[in-house]
Scaffold this motif. Sequence first.
Motif, short mmCIF file in Angstrom:
data_model
loop_
_atom_site.label_atom_id
_atom_site.label_comp_id
_atom_site.label_asym_id
_atom_site.label_seq_id
_atom_site.Cartn_x
_atom_site.Cartn_y
_atom_site.Cartn_z
N GLN A 10 0.83 -1.20 0.00
CA GLN A 10 0.00 0.00 0.00
C GLN A 10 0.87 1.26 0.00
OE1 GLN A 10 -2.21 -0.60 3.62
NE2 GLN A 10 -4.04 -1.25 2.52
N SER A 11 0.33 2.31 -0.60
CA SER A 11 0.96 3.61 -0.46
C SER A 11 0.43 4.25 0.82
CB SER A 11 0.61 4.50 -1.66
OG SER A 11 -0.77 4.78 -1.63
N ILE A 12 1.05 5.35 1.25
CA ILE A 12 0.58 5.96 2.50
C ILE A 12 -0.84 6.51 2.36
CG2 ILE A 12 2.88 6.45 3.43
CD1 ILE A 12 2.55 9.34 2.59
N SER A 13 -1.23 6.84 1.14
CA SER A 13 -2.60 7.35 0.98
C SER A 13 -3.62 6.20 0.95
CB SER A 13 -2.71 8.20 -0.29
OG SER A 13 -2.30 7.43 -1.41
N GLU A 14 -3.17 5.03 0.57
CA GLU A 14 -4.09 3.88 0.55
C GLU A 14 -4.23 3.23 1.94
OE1 GLU A 14 -3.16 2.14 -3.95
OE2 GLU A 14 -1.83 1.65 -2.27
N ALA A 15 -3.21 3.40 2.77
CA ALA A 15 -3.17 2.70 4.06
C ALA A 15 -4.21 3.24 5.05
CB ALA A 15 -1.78 2.86 4.67
N ASP A 16 -4.64 2.36 5.98
CA ASP A 16 -5.62 2.81 6.99
C ASP A 16 -4.93 3.33 8.26
OD1 ASP A 16 -4.74 0.51 8.28
OD2 ASP A 16 -6.56 -0.63 7.87
N TRP A 17 -3.65 3.09 8.39
CA TRP A 17 -2.85 3.56 9.54
C TRP A 17 -3.37 3.01 10.87
CZ3 TRP A 17 1.70 6.16 8.69
CH2 TRP A 17 1.89 6.62 7.38
N LEU A 18 -4.06 1.88 10.79
CA LEU A 18 -4.57 1.25 12.00
C LEU A 18 -3.63 0.15 12.47
CD1 LEU A 18 -8.34 0.85 11.03
CD2 LEU A 18 -7.43 2.40 12.78
N ILE A 19 -3.59 -0.05 13.76
CA ILE A 19 -2.86 -1.17 14.35
C ILE A 19 -3.91 -2.13 14.90
CG2 ILE A 19 -1.27 -1.88 16.20
CD1 ILE A 19 0.18 -0.15 14.23
N GLY A 20 -3.78 -3.39 14.52
CA GLY A 20 -4.67 -4.41 15.08
C GLY A 20 -6.07 -4.43 14.50
#
Lengths: 85, 338
Positions: free
Chosen positions: B201-211
Amino acid sequence: MKYKIIIEGGFTGISRKYEGDMTVSELKAKSLFSALHTDDKTRSNIADGQTYDISLDDNHKKYQAVFNEKNVPDEIRELIAQVKQ
Amino acid sequence: MCSKHQCYIVPPFILEELAKRGNIACKKALNDTQRINQKRKTTLNNLLQRSVADGNGDRLVFDSENQYEQRQSLIRKEGDDIVVDTVVNEAYDTSGFVRKYFRETFGLNSMDGNGMDIISNVHYGIDYNNAYWDGDEMTYGDGDGLEFTNFASAIDVVAHELMHGVTQFLANLEYVSQSGALNEHFSDVFATIIKQKYLKQSISEADWLIGDTVVTDNFPGVGIRSMMSPGTANDFDSQPDHMDNYYSGSQDNQGVHINSGIPNKAFYLCCLEIGIDDCALIWFETLSALWRTAQFNDVLEIMLEVTSKLSEIGRVSERATEAVTKSFAAVGLKGVSV
């Protein structure tokens, strides 16, 4: 017997508190109180390990102990499983 | 100088002060001393003393067989074919991906740089809603199936736990208060980076969630933590995203999983400015220069020094120092640019 169990920390960082009354045999109560005597005060350096703060009160005796992932007695594990149900 | 069972020629507070002033030898002495003390504390660790020879970071996956015990049955070791238990295979594969990332990106041979074995324990306990690193190995529960599911299959959980191992050997950040929150922060940072690499994923596609993959539909939230918006991942999430809301209570080892939200947010903001690969290098090199009791302000100070040097030799963007400064200022941490 009254119980209060607070589970803190862990990967999730979500605290859980279980509090209530339960009927236990005299033998079982003795075994639980005995397990609380094994309280190990050394602070755990386990990353993401949970801490288990256990308080028991059967009107005659009150005990409280804190455990980490590595020193929770089997009797306390069983108690936690029971109250979670 | 002696405290109980521990004697020092140079008192630790002097070593710490010298380490803060950039003395690498003092930092190493401090970290090594603490690590040795920790090792001595358990008989198990003494029994597991490894030889000096470097290893290959071999993976070993044990099945705890739903007991609260580690190393019950060895199910799969390095080079073995896949086995029937998919959780074992997933723990094997994800830990391999994490190992490969650190080896190829930073030249780090396993967690300790000397190729220590990567040991995973799966199916730990009954309905166990947790995963942890105990100083030697990783342990994963299956989850209760109600709110949480298997922890060993989630790439970010595995990367997070394995990163605790890396941190232990690079800086040995003490697991309490601000240094503990930093320990958690570095685990979340590399969990996020590795998850994005794993998912391509690119940083714009990522959800930036942990777990996000260890919670069920019944769980009141979308994940355990959010790097993008700390405090919003679930109904229990109390992470601050600014020093104004710093948690100063005693819970959770004085907020190690709580206050990590502050540097987590700074990392996210910095990635938006200069990209995740530059940030990965900056954060890794910063961690390498930290010491056991480092605080948030220490991290920023060291990070600015590290970033300036990396920028000068063209390893990261020339805008990196400004990006770090700006990102940390946004969460209430201000450093002096070098």
